[in-house]
Design an enzyme around this catalytic site. Sequence first.
Site, PDB file in Angstrom:
ATOM      1  N   ASP A 416      -8.270   2.143 -38.669  1.00  0.00           N
ATOM      2  CA  ASP A 416      -9.207   2.208 -39.792  1.00  0.00           C
ATOM      3  C   ASP A 416     -10.194   1.035 -39.725  1.00  0.00           C
ATOM      4  OD1 ASP A 416     -10.361   3.160 -42.064  1.00  0.00           O
ATOM      5  OD2 ASP A 416      -8.877   2.330 -43.434  1.00  0.00           O
ATOM      6  N   GLU A 419     -15.605   0.724 -37.636  1.00  0.00           N
ATOM      7  CA  GLU A 419     -17.024   1.036 -37.297  1.00  0.00           C
ATOM      8  C   GLU A 419     -17.660  -0.113 -36.542  1.00  0.00           C
ATOM      9  OE1 GLU A 419     -15.563   1.495 -40.289  1.00  0.00           O
ATOM     10  OE2 GLU A 419     -15.245   3.598 -39.791  1.00  0.00           O
ATOM     11  N   ASP A 495     -13.432   8.761 -46.225  1.00  0.00           N
ATOM     12  CA  ASP A 495     -13.283   8.707 -47.685  1.00  0.00           C
ATOM     13  C   ASP A 495     -14.208   9.697 -48.389  1.00  0.00           C
ATOM     14  OD1 ASP A 495     -11.693   6.681 -46.878  1.00  0.00           O
ATOM     15  OD2 ASP A 495     -12.873   5.069 -47.779  1.00  0.00           O
TER      16      ASP A 495
HETATM   17  C1  GLC Z   1     -10.339   2.920 -46.085  1.00  0.00           C
HETATM   18  C2  GLC Z   1      -9.789   4.189 -45.452  1.00  0.00           C
HETATM   19  C3  GLC Z   1      -8.762   4.814 -46.381  1.00  0.00           C
HETATM   20  C4  GLC Z   1      -7.674   3.795 -46.692  1.00  0.00           C
HETATM   21  C5  GLC Z   1      -8.273   2.533 -47.278  1.00  0.00           C
HETATM   22  C6  GLC Z   1      -7.239   1.431 -47.451  1.00  0.00           C
HETATM   23  O1  GLC Z   1     -11.077   3.226 -47.218  1.00  0.00           O
HETATM   24  O2  GLC Z   1     -10.797   5.081 -45.134  1.00  0.00           O
HETATM   25  O3  GLC Z   1      -8.220   5.959 -45.802  1.00  0.00           O
HETATM   26  O4  GLC Z   1      -6.764   4.337 -47.594  1.00  0.00           O
HETATM   27  O5  GLC Z   1      -9.282   2.036 -46.415  1.00  0.00           O
HETATM   28  O6  GLC Z   1      -6.664   1.100 -46.256  1.00  0.00           O
END
Ligand code: GLC
Length: 801
Positions: A416, A419, A495
């Site tokens: 995660d 980017e 998201d």
């Molecule tokens: C980002 C991710 C999401 C995750 C959050 C906390 O927003 O896209 O899926 O729950 O971070 O880690």
Amino acid sequence: MNLAVVVKGILDIGLQKAAQIVRYSLQRDRLERAPRRKCAPLAPGPLQEANPIEGGALLRFANASLQVLFLTPDLVRVTWQPGVLPVPYALARTRWPPVEVTMHREGKGWALGGSSVSVTIRDDGSVRFYDPAGRTLRQDLPPERCGEEWHLTTRLQNHQCIYGFGEQSLGLNLRGQTVTLWNSDPLGGYTPGTDPLYLGVPLYVSLQPGTASLAFYENSYRATVAIGDTIAARFAGGALRAYLAFGPLPQLMERYADLTGRPALPPRWALGFHQSRWGYKTAADVREVAAGFQAHDLPLSAIHLDIDHMDGYRVFTTNPAAFPDLAGLAAELEAQGVRLVSIVDCGVKCDPHFSLFQEGLEQGAFSTLPNGRPVRAPVWPGWSAFPDFTNPQVRSWWGKQYRRLVASGIAGFWHDMNEPSAFTAWGSRTLPLPTRHAMEGRGGDHREAHNLYGLLMARAAYESLHEMYPERRPWIVSRSGWAGLQRYAWNWTGDVASTWPALRTTISTAISLGLSGIPFTGPDIGGFSGAPSAELFLRWFQLAVFLPFFRSHSALGTPRREPWCWGEPTLSILRDYLRLRCRLLPYLYTLAWEASRTGWPLVRPLLWPDADDPELCGVQDAFFLGAALLVAPVVEEGALERLVRLPRGRWHDFWSDAVYEGPASVHLAAPLERIPLLVRAGTILPLEEDNGLVLHLYHPGDGEGHGVLYSDAGDGDGPCRVDRFRLVPVEDRLELRWTADGEYPFPYQSIHVQVHGLEVDELRIDGRPQEPAQRFAVQPLAQVAIRLSHDSAPGRGAPEP
Ligand code: GLC
């Protein structure tokens, strides 16, 4: 920005982090401050020299050079310079056997002839591609250089449909849209039309009756592509390199997979249901979720651990108070058939007492500012440093860290914030553009490395996991990436907002990713950031059953949405759909195997087999799952039926066996418990039912029917087997012919055949007469002959007039 939102944001993240965010935003602005220079677009200028090279030609213009190279007779690489050539991170293959190409002067230009495509380059730098019949396949105007930018305009014809560009929420056919290629975290729940998203791929396919083509720009700099009467692409730097393929859509996907790699075959468990939520804070929370699935008789394949499980958001750690025995928990869950997946963020907390940070500093593993010091930006743990995945030593160092998690029983990894995302108070939410990167030793900055970051993080994990645990298939799901990500990881669509329009857009996003080479994707079911109604959640769930990645996930603080939270009748319907997913696993796993050999997406646009039906170009609320299933999800609130545009051919309703003839538009019933689903005539659909296999045969009409079943142990690279089925009409009979290849034993004890669309009048199995039945038991490799009843005309559904 609304003041209340700002104040709430500051309270949510805490004052200290808020101060870091403001400081970082100021620092980034300072670093990126550069005099804005206006540039005058420069055309290539007059042609000065043209020389043949093996497989192509090199042409020198007054202001630019152009290399045209045939990699195969239907795949051509075009490179305009000046500008630095890409490090071939996207590519799985860089060597190609020579292709024979002729070169001769033609009018005011040069013609390069191959066996399937020919190219002419005019003296002004315009480039055209033709098929052997002389029809124009593609037409590029002379490109322009503007400072370090490249601008390239390609003509389009009226009926051309343009699909692709990786993950985007702008719709399926992108005519009239402008796409930005700069991987970005849109923050909050994004809505349709948000641009850019987390994972752009500079690729599109262009479809029109008679011709199809694919263009992949191997250029990782920021780009915008305006798609109107032309496709006008602007890249902020680098050489302008494009790979152009021509042929039917399935062949284009194979060519692209030859070039950038085929998707890795996933472990079979990854195709099951994943339950996730930001907010499972302790081992007890996780146990409770697993127990809920058991108590309600709901199949479950994996539970995901979000950032809450870490020790102060330090990547690769676990909070020892909340998860005192992660390995014990994992073993307990594994005994129930449930895997644990851990989130892995790329930002490493700048904490002198954190050994990973210290090690990274000592090894020079972090991306640096031009002054040589590691760049810092705030993310979840506060100030964080960012590994430079463009350095092979850093990839190897980072990859070894997964060992700890694997030792604690973690089976899969959720990449995660890659980017990479940085928290900012304003402006661009990533690292400063002058940040330095190794780029495999040749050096470069963040303008070039940014879009590659998620891809190379996935590569680091995949390569190390593969090396450390050769007996397992690494499983990674990544938010960001670039061309070639399919070799290492799956994707989820980030998201997304909990709204009906966002549900609808999931379909085109998944199709676009698949056509961009990244077939394994899926959304946060119900949307990430909101409180979906039971109806919205259910419709999203029904759609996701037919998408490769099947996961429920939601943001911290949102209402709970495990299946039992909805009460009845939703819970029972969700259970039925979880079971349907389990029934579909043999089909899905076979499609995953097919993708790993061909690059074909699992989720396909309705134009997939038949690019000649212009009506299908804009259909973005339905899709094919493999060759057999046409899925038409309900994407409107309150809808209890929907209109489905059927492609050519005969279609069987999965639920009722009613038969429809396409092309047509038909209304299909869609009460809450039903997603409209059609099966192509001639399909042999392998479904897992009652611990056995059922081969569902759908009458092929006058043609032949086909089906495939791939089986192996579900992980590792041990023996496998491929069972192939044909349904052949012979006089008044239909014969099922079954052959198999491979060492793996047939995995089912019980096998049945279920016949759809015709009455079985007489039945022979392996030559012996049997009592006729619509469903009957067989042994592996059985040869079945079915005599059709004369009055067995299937019940027709009524096409819309
Ligand atoms: C980002 C991710 C999401 C995750 C959050 C906390 O927003 O896209 O899926 O729950 O971070 O880690």
